[in-house]
Design a protein around this motif. Sequence first.
Motif, mmCIF file in Angstrom:
data_model
loop_
_atom_site.group_PDB
_atom_site.id
_atom_site.type_symbol
_atom_site.label_atom_id
_atom_site.label_comp_id
_atom_site.label_asym_id
_atom_site.label_seq_id
_atom_site.Cartn_x
_atom_site.Cartn_y
_atom_site.Cartn_z
ATOM 1 N N LYS A 195 -4.517 -19.486 -1.657
ATOM 2 C CA LYS A 195 -5.901 -19.099 -1.990
ATOM 3 C C LYS A 195 -6.694 -20.248 -2.611
ATOM 4 O O LYS A 195 -7.902 -20.215 -2.672
ATOM 5 C CB LYS A 195 -5.899 -17.927 -2.971
ATOM 6 N N VAL B 41 -7.266 -23.019 -1.520
ATOM 7 C CA VAL B 41 -8.020 -23.778 -0.527
ATOM 8 C C VAL B 41 -9.431 -23.202 -0.428
ATOM 9 O O VAL B 41 -9.604 -22.023 -0.175
ATOM 10 C CB VAL B 41 -7.347 -23.691 0.863
ATOM 11 N N ARG C 78 -8.407 -16.022 8.659
ATOM 12 C CA ARG C 78 -8.311 -16.900 7.485
ATOM 13 C C ARG C 78 -9.597 -16.980 6.675
ATOM 14 O O ARG C 78 -10.017 -18.074 6.258
ATOM 15 C CB ARG C 78 -7.873 -18.313 7.900
ATOM 16 N N THR D 128 -4.931 -7.595 -10.887
ATOM 17 C CA THR D 128 -4.091 -6.525 -10.373
ATOM 18 C C THR D 128 -4.105 -6.639 -8.855
ATOM 19 O O THR D 128 -4.984 -7.286 -8.289
ATOM 20 C CB THR D 128 -4.639 -5.136 -10.756
ATOM 21 N N ILE E 95 -1.962 -5.821 -4.738
ATOM 22 C CA ILE E 95 -0.785 -5.640 -3.896
ATOM 23 C C ILE E 95 -0.740 -6.752 -2.849
ATOM 24 O O ILE E 95 -1.717 -7.463 -2.645
ATOM 25 C CB ILE E 95 -0.788 -4.253 -3.199
ATOM 26 N N TRP F 1 -7.196 4.651 4.389
ATOM 27 C CA TRP F 1 -6.542 3.372 4.222
ATOM 28 C C TRP F 1 -6.242 2.687 5.549
ATOM 29 O O TRP F 1 -6.398 1.475 5.684
ATOM 30 C CB TRP F 1 -5.254 3.518 3.417
ATOM 31 N N HIS G 80 -0.269 -8.086 1.151
ATOM 32 C CA HIS G 80 -0.581 -7.690 2.518
ATOM 33 C C HIS G 80 0.465 -8.383 3.395
ATOM 34 O O HIS G 80 0.947 -9.452 3.021
ATOM 35 C CB HIS G 80 -1.995 -8.172 2.868
ATOM 36 N N PRO G 81 0.839 -7.788 4.525
ATOM 37 C CA PRO G 81 1.826 -8.462 5.369
ATOM 38 C C PRO G 81 1.461 -9.925 5.665
ATOM 39 O O PRO G 81 2.335 -10.758 5.874
ATOM 40 C CB PRO G 81 1.808 -7.626 6.662
ATOM 41 N N LEU G 82 0.174 -10.258 5.636
ATOM 42 C CA LEU G 82 -0.249 -11.633 5.936
ATOM 43 C C LEU G 82 -0.491 -12.482 4.693
ATOM 44 O O LEU G 82 -0.954 -13.616 4.808
ATOM 45 C CB LEU G 82 -1.513 -11.621 6.805
ATOM 46 N N TRP H 23 0.804 -1.204 0.000
ATOM 47 C CA TRP H 23 0.000 0.000 0.000
ATOM 48 C C TRP H 23 0.846 1.265 0.000
ATOM 49 O O TRP H 23 0.513 2.245 -0.678
ATOM 50 C CB TRP H 23 -0.947 0.030 1.204
ATOM 51 N N VAL I 229 -2.254 -22.438 3.277
ATOM 52 C CA VAL I 229 -2.720 -21.049 3.342
ATOM 53 C C VAL I 229 -2.897 -20.436 1.955
ATOM 54 O O VAL I 229 -3.262 -19.272 1.818
ATOM 55 C CB VAL I 229 -1.771 -20.140 4.163
ATOM 56 N N ASN J 28 -0.799 -10.905 -2.803
ATOM 57 C CA ASN J 28 -1.931 -10.598 -3.692
ATOM 58 C C ASN J 28 -3.279 -10.685 -2.995
ATOM 59 O O ASN J 28 -4.280 -11.034 -3.615
ATOM 60 C CB ASN J 28 -1.937 -11.562 -4.893
ATOM 61 N N MET J 29 -3.309 -10.365 -1.717
ATOM 62 C CA MET J 29 -4.558 -10.514 -0.971
ATOM 63 C C MET J 29 -5.504 -9.340 -1.193
ATOM 64 O O MET J 29 -6.690 -9.421 -0.900
ATOM 65 C CB MET J 29 -4.264 -10.665 0.528
ATOM 66 N N VAL J 30 -4.972 -8.218 -1.685
ATOM 67 C CA VAL J 30 -5.794 -7.031 -1.919
ATOM 68 C C VAL J 30 -5.632 -6.625 -3.379
ATOM 69 O O VAL J 30 -4.510 -6.374 -3.834
ATOM 70 C CB VAL J 30 -5.358 -5.877 -0.987
ATOM 71 N N GLY J 31 -6.722 -6.600 -4.128
ATOM 72 C CA GLY J 31 -6.591 -6.270 -5.543
ATOM 73 C C GLY J 31 -7.924 -6.217 -6.247
ATOM 74 O O GLY J 31 -8.975 -6.132 -5.623
ATOM 75 N N LEU K 253 -7.768 -11.663 7.233
ATOM 76 C CA LEU K 253 -6.629 -12.550 7.022
ATOM 77 C C LEU K 253 -6.265 -13.292 8.301
ATOM 78 O O LEU K 253 -5.917 -14.475 8.263
ATOM 79 C CB LEU K 253 -5.436 -11.755 6.486
ATOM 80 N N CYS L 293 -11.980 -5.486 -2.964
ATOM 81 C CA CYS L 293 -10.530 -5.713 -3.069
ATOM 82 C C CYS L 293 -10.056 -6.998 -2.403
ATOM 83 O O CYS L 293 -8.986 -7.501 -2.770
ATOM 84 C CB CYS L 293 -9.760 -4.553 -2.430
ATOM 85 N N GLN M 124 -9.013 -10.381 -1.787
ATOM 86 C CA GLN M 124 -8.791 -11.492 -2.715
ATOM 87 C C GLN M 124 -9.439 -11.197 -4.077
ATOM 88 O O GLN M 124 -9.956 -12.087 -4.737
ATOM 89 C CB GLN M 124 -9.294 -12.803 -2.103
ATOM 90 N N ARG M 125 -9.395 -9.925 -4.458
ATOM 91 C CA ARG M 125 -9.934 -9.411 -5.734
ATOM 92 C C ARG M 125 -11.443 -9.527 -5.848
ATOM 93 O O ARG M 125 -11.980 -9.576 -6.952
ATOM 94 C CB ARG M 125 -9.270 -10.087 -6.933
#
Lengths: 365, 365
Positions: free
Chosen positions: A321, A323, B90, A141, A143, B76, A145-147, A76, A319, A150-153, B87, B115, B117-118
């Motif tokens: 995606k 799953v 999970r 598309t 970014i 943000w 996430h620390p966890l 971010w 962990v 590509n968890m946010v997009g 996250l 956003c 997981q898209r």
Amino acid sequence: MQTLKVELGERSYPIYIGEGLLGQPELLAPHIAGRQVAIVTNETVGPLYLEQLSRALGAYSVMSVALPDGEAYKNWETLQLIFDALLTARHDRRTTIIALGGGVVGDMAGFAAACYQRGVDFIQVPTTLLSQVDSSVGGKTGINHPLGKNMVGAFYQPNAVVIDTASLKSLPERELSAGLAEVIKYGLICDEPFLGWLEDNVDALRAVDQAALTYAIKRSCEAKAEVVNADERETGVRATLNLGHTFGHAIETQMGYGVWLHGEAVAAGTVMALEMSMRLGWISQQARDRGIRLMQRAGLPVVPPADMTAEQFLQHMAVDKKVIDGRMRLVLLRHLGEAVVTDDYPTEVLQATLAADYRAIAASL
Amino acid sequence: MQTLKVELGERSYPIYIGEGLLGQPELLAPHIAGRQVAIVTNETVGPLYLEQLSRALGAYSVMSVALPDGEAYKNWETLQLIFDALLTARHDRRTTIIALGGGVVGDMAGFAAACYQRGVDFIQVPTTLLSQVDSSVGGKTGINHPLGKNMVGAFYQPNAVVIDTASLKSLPERELSAGLAEVIKYGLICDEPFLGWLEDNVDALRAVDQAALTYAIKRSCEAKAEVVNADERETGVRATLNLGHTFGHAIETQMGYGVWLHGEAVAAGTVMALEMSMRLGWISQQARDRGIRLMQRAGLPVVPPADMTAEQFLQHMAVDKKVIDGRMRLVLLRHLGEAVVTDDYPTEVLQATLAADYRAIAASL
């Protein structure tokens, strides 16, 4: 120049592929609606190609943003640099964002385009082989996430993709090989004849032969477009594009991001998927060995990290995606040239696959 | 209960409106695909309704996130709280995010759903009148940037909207009035008969009469859906929904966000749009006065801040998103019940509108 049309109804767009396209303003102009253009690049690619691209955009008000280079900056804070620049320069909702760089630049610039004023026009100019064959089609598309990666997009389609194969002349050899891992993947999952073509032309591709690259990129984008068209939001068959990725992501996570390139991890992960498909009786040993040999000739690793245990694999894979409601789905090959996504396999086969001696297999070829 | 279907092809969804809907699990169940549900609320609304909603979701694995309350937190950092929670718990891509609260909660939860997981499923449970008539239709989600409101976001449609009119019993009177500003707006821009109904029922609405509110909310959502259907991505007629908003945003910016409520600024801004429409000869003085009188009876301000100058208005209006390639477009009324978006007006009329004596006009009614 080759042109490929990605058919997505009102969001259809062309992919132009060929040598020297970066300097051709007439390719870009039909895809720019307003007067403002923002080029998003990074500190490595910018010095090589930004001037050439800016010159081709002489008719517009052009601004550029150079992000720090690397997956570590796909977050971010870096995305905010793009929004800050757009707002400071008062770019309105008719602006066009152009991504000039590899996958990280494309993912971030694309996500910025998806979100800026709830969506502005977007053109991809991918400069690495991986991004040319992977990011050009599919609209992914985002970014990290620390966890999680590509968890946010967003799913967001470009207005056009311009692939200048000449940009691969400046690409480090190791990254060219990493891109070839994805090219080979398309042969394995849906195009057995292309696999044969790759066996004949892998040396030319590694020598940056422009005609061979143009063909390989076009064929890869076509293959991906066929799969994505059938399943734009990744609910079914699209997941076959992740051949080797579940094993590969586990390797990347275990080693720490950036130690193995993504394509290298996918190569070794694909070898594991070939092995498991063979153990399930779906492909022959000969087919497995063809895949492994091609990866080797492309300059790619075919053996997972020596000290990585089966338990470490399982832990990281859980962990991922892929799953859904707790079941682990894997992409495997029914035949060379045909992939399936399945969670219907004996656990012992997965265990045996994780425990196999890939060093010995590779040495035997 | 009233049900309204918002028609958007494969993204169509229902709006349920009525008293006591929060406690009805059968309304929610058909719109939840997985086992995981994440309720996003804030510190004010959570203590009032979170328990009731959670109880109705007893069949699912429910997690909740309470955000700090207020427009100042629509950024943000607050959005990150939602991603962190998803996250950490999970939540996979089949999770459903439910927004329980006003416009800020809906905008942020919706953007998080767009956003995460898209893109994951999303249900709106708006608890303020403003969010019930404004955020239920249109799919606008997003957050503010230090350099501008709503500059980062997405168009993202919910799977369903559940409006419990009983939640308005706990809404402060000033916020109920602010919501009525948007209700009146629908009458002005596209529904003259509804304007007449409002003149007959404004007292019942302010007394939180459940049947009157159900009708007014349904009619407002219908009106918005008609406009949005015609123009989902706001390239043309949808902009008429911004009646009073360009003047109103200028007031909000000048006073500092939160000093005037959004609906209050829209009310005063709408009066200015009525005045300008009258000065252009498009509506009569009588029509202007009907609009102003109704705003007054709804408990809304009809006079811009006393010390705000024409220059301050112009300065703030120039950075509004409605500026395209430098031209300032305004939403005005051709007739009572018919709005237009135009940049074709004499500058002197805008100047005269900004300089008009609204205090004297209001006093004369």
